[in-house]
Design a protein around this motif. Structure first.
Motif, PDB file in Angstrom:
ATOM      1  N   LEU A  57       0.822  -1.212   0.000  1.00  0.00           N
ATOM      2  CA  LEU A  57       0.000   0.000   0.000  1.00  0.00           C
ATOM      3  C   LEU A  57       0.857   1.265   0.000  1.00  0.00           C
ATOM      4  N   ARG A  58       2.109   1.138   0.466  1.00  0.00           N
ATOM      5  CA  ARG A  58       3.003   2.301   0.585  1.00  0.00           C
ATOM      6  C   ARG A  58       4.052   2.373  -0.506  1.00  0.00           C
ATOM      7  N   GLY A  59       4.391   1.230  -1.098  1.00  0.00           N
ATOM      8  CA  GLY A  59       5.428   1.212  -2.118  1.00  0.00           C
ATOM      9  C   GLY A  59       5.575  -0.182  -2.684  1.00  0.00           C
ATOM     10  N   ARG A  73       3.709  -9.558  -6.775  1.00  0.00           N
ATOM     11  CA  ARG A  73       4.305  -8.228  -6.657  1.00  0.00           C
ATOM     12  C   ARG A  73       3.185  -7.218  -6.437  1.00  0.00           C
ATOM     13  N   LEU A  74       3.396  -6.315  -5.500  1.00  0.00           N
ATOM     14  CA  LEU A  74       2.371  -5.347  -5.122  1.00  0.00           C
ATOM     15  C   LEU A  74       2.951  -3.943  -5.190  1.00  0.00           C
ATOM     16  N   ARG A  75       2.074  -2.974  -5.480  1.00  0.00           N
ATOM     17  CA  ARG A  75       2.504  -1.576  -5.423  1.00  0.00           C
ATOM     18  C   ARG A  75       1.276  -0.681  -5.485  1.00  0.00           C
ATOM     19  N   LEU A 115      -4.445  -0.577  -5.035  1.00  0.00           N
ATOM     20  CA  LEU A 115      -3.341  -1.486  -4.816  1.00  0.00           C
ATOM     21  C   LEU A 115      -3.281  -2.361  -6.050  1.00  0.00           C
ATOM     22  N   ARG A 116      -2.138  -2.346  -6.716  1.00  0.00           N
ATOM     23  CA  ARG A 116      -1.930  -3.173  -7.913  1.00  0.00           C
ATOM     24  C   ARG A 116      -1.259  -4.463  -7.462  1.00  0.00           C
TER      25      ARG A 116
END
Length: 142
Positions: free
Chosen positions: A62-64, A72-74, A84-85
């Motif tokens: 959620l932050r980076g 993978r999240l961002r 949130l991707r």
């Protein structure tokens, strides 16, 4: 306090070669497995995919940028929407490529879900009964 947290969200799924389409994401957290969040994605009563995610990684996403490998999240923005991707790499195909999907979730809803999980088991207070687990494993080895 309830040791289970559950939230159902409408998210946007973009699979290879498609535009975004709405699907349901059922997020669940169980204090008995304090490091994990289970995400089950479904459409028309059918399960499309199920993933176990690291709770801390979900929070970091959620932050980076967070995560390596299959997940993978961002954070991402779509106009006024903060999202949130979540990028998921699946099974290998015969041609050597992998199945690939991206899910976009409303970031404030994910944040609210995570806050509920941290009320059940605060960050840093997660524990796994290692002694009992080892005893169970070793008792089965005889």
């Amino acid at each position: 306090m309830n040791a289970l947290v559950h939230k159902t969200l409408v998210v946007q799924l973009r699979a290879e070669g498609t535009e975004r389409c709405s699907v349901l994401a059922h997020l669940s957290y169980d204090a008995d497995d304090p490091f994990a969040v289970t995400a089950v994605f479904g459409h028309d009563g059918h399960v499309l995919a199920s993933w176990r995610l690291d709770r801390e990684m979900l929070s970091e996403g959620l932050r980076g940028p967070a995560g390596v490998g299959d997940v993978r999240l961002r954070p991402a923005a779509d106009g006024v929407w903060q999202e949130l991707r979540m990028e998921f790499l699946g099974d290998h195909r015969p041609d050597g490529t992998r199945h690939h999907a991206v899910v976009f979730a409303w970031a404030p809803a994910i944040g609210a879900f995570l806050r509920d999980t941290y009320q059940v088991v605060p960050a840093g207070q997660e524990s796994v009964p290692v002694d009992a687990l080892l005893e169970e494993i070793l008792s089965g080895a005889e």
